[in-house]
Design a protein around this motif. Structure first.
Motif, mmCIF file in Angstrom:
data_model
loop_
_atom_site.group_PDB
_atom_site.id
_atom_site.type_symbol
_atom_site.label_atom_id
_atom_site.label_comp_id
_atom_site.label_asym_id
_atom_site.label_seq_id
_atom_site.Cartn_x
_atom_site.Cartn_y
_atom_site.Cartn_z
ATOM 1 N N GLY A 68 0.829 -1.198 0.000
ATOM 2 C CA GLY A 68 0.000 0.000 0.000
ATOM 3 C C GLY A 68 0.863 1.247 0.000
ATOM 4 O O GLY A 68 2.052 1.213 -0.324
ATOM 5 N N THR A 69 0.287 2.332 0.397
ATOM 6 C CA THR A 69 0.975 3.622 0.425
ATOM 7 C C THR A 69 2.307 3.583 1.176
ATOM 8 O O THR A 69 3.300 4.131 0.702
ATOM 9 C CB THR A 69 0.043 4.702 1.017
ATOM 10 O OG1 THR A 69 -1.146 4.757 0.229
ATOM 11 C CG2 THR A 69 0.709 6.055 1.036
ATOM 12 N N PRO A 70 2.383 2.933 2.355
ATOM 13 C CA PRO A 70 3.653 2.951 3.091
ATOM 14 C C PRO A 70 4.842 2.354 2.343
ATOM 15 O O PRO A 70 5.986 2.642 2.672
ATOM 16 C CB PRO A 70 3.349 2.141 4.352
ATOM 17 C CG PRO A 70 1.886 2.244 4.524
ATOM 18 C CD PRO A 70 1.331 2.285 3.124
ATOM 19 N N MET A 71 4.596 1.528 1.316
ATOM 20 C CA MET A 71 5.735 0.973 0.580
ATOM 21 C C MET A 71 6.501 2.069 -0.152
ATOM 22 O O MET A 71 7.633 1.867 -0.554
ATOM 23 C CB MET A 71 5.294 -0.122 -0.383
ATOM 24 C CG MET A 71 4.579 0.344 -1.612
ATOM 25 S SD MET A 71 3.994 -1.065 -2.582
ATOM 26 C CE MET A 71 4.658 -0.664 -4.169
ATOM 27 N N PHE A 72 5.899 3.252 -0.291
ATOM 28 C CA PHE A 72 6.563 4.358 -0.962
ATOM 29 C C PHE A 72 7.269 5.311 0.004
ATOM 30 O O PHE A 72 7.849 6.291 -0.417
ATOM 31 C CB PHE A 72 5.566 5.139 -1.824
ATOM 32 C CG PHE A 72 5.061 4.327 -2.980
ATOM 33 C CD1 PHE A 72 5.861 4.113 -4.091
ATOM 34 C CD2 PHE A 72 3.804 3.760 -2.945
ATOM 35 C CE1 PHE A 72 5.404 3.349 -5.153
ATOM 36 C CE2 PHE A 72 3.334 2.999 -4.003
ATOM 37 C CZ PHE A 72 4.137 2.790 -5.109
ATOM 38 N N PHE A 73 7.212 5.014 1.295
ATOM 39 C CA PHE A 73 7.963 5.811 2.262
ATOM 40 C C PHE A 73 9.404 5.328 2.200
ATOM 41 O O PHE A 73 9.697 4.182 2.531
ATOM 42 C CB PHE A 73 7.439 5.599 3.686
ATOM 43 C CG PHE A 73 6.173 6.331 4.000
ATOM 44 C CD1 PHE A 73 5.065 6.254 3.179
ATOM 45 C CD2 PHE A 73 6.089 7.091 5.145
ATOM 46 C CE1 PHE A 73 3.889 6.917 3.484
ATOM 47 C CE2 PHE A 73 4.921 7.759 5.463
ATOM 48 C CZ PHE A 73 3.823 7.678 4.638
ATOM 49 N N ASN A 74 10.303 6.174 1.771
ATOM 50 C CA ASN A 74 11.708 5.794 1.661
ATOM 51 C C ASN A 74 12.407 5.887 3.008
ATOM 52 O O ASN A 74 11.967 6.604 3.917
ATOM 53 C CB ASN A 74 12.421 6.675 0.627
ATOM 54 C CG ASN A 74 12.103 6.245 -0.782
ATOM 55 O OD1 ASN A 74 12.121 5.066 -1.097
ATOM 56 N ND2 ASN A 74 11.784 7.198 -1.643
#
Length: 157
Positions: A68-74
């Motif tokens: 989900g969205t958190p996979m894009f938090f680097n």
């Protein structure tokens, strides 16, 4: 009101997650959601995969397979968010106020990985050059010292 998030190119790595409005310190931005399984099952399932989005939690070698969205938090060595575990749920929350347009980041604190280095390219002045946790770095250093001692003993025999 929940934060408005967008995914776009990142100077840290590929794509990143950005906020379109000001976030106050302590704002719970999102939850790391997905199928839950043991690390052993995940290792077998993804043995041939180069990229995974597994998040370890709890004390029983459990992981969340998050897409989900958190996979894009680097990852960043100077993050503006942190992960927190609450009753088996993983939330990403802000460590400080964040302005619109800022990329949302947290420290991955990787451990138990097959990667030799897990290089970090966050660009922070305090960058450790690795996404491994300080505890994992110490564990790996102990293992290397033990291997070196064993090799020295074997060479002496």
């Amino acid at each position: 009101m929940l934060p408005t998030l967008v995914i776009r190119s990142s100077s840290i790595h590929a794509a990143g997650c950005y906020t379109t409005r000001t976030l106050r310190k302590g704002t719970r931005v999102c939850e790391y959601e997905g199928p839950r399984m043991t690390k052993e099952v995940a290792d077998a399932r993804y043995a041939e995969r180069f990229v995974t989005y597994l998040f370890g939690y709890g004390e029983d070698d459990m992981v969340i397979d998050g897409f989900g969205t958190p996979m894009f938090f680097n990852h960043s060595c100077n993050p503006n968010c942190e992960s927190e575990e609450v009753d088996g749920h993983i939330y990403i929350s802000t460590l400080r106020a964040i302005k619109p347009g800022e990329e949302l980041t947290y420290e991955y604190n990787l451990f138990d990985s097959d990667d030799a280095t897990a290089d970090c390219d966050c660009g922070a002045p305090n960058c450790r050059k690795t996404m491994f946790s300080p505890l994992e770095l110490k564990r790996r250093a102990r293992l290397e010292r033990a291997k070196a001692k064993a090799a020295a003993r074997q060479a002496a025999d």
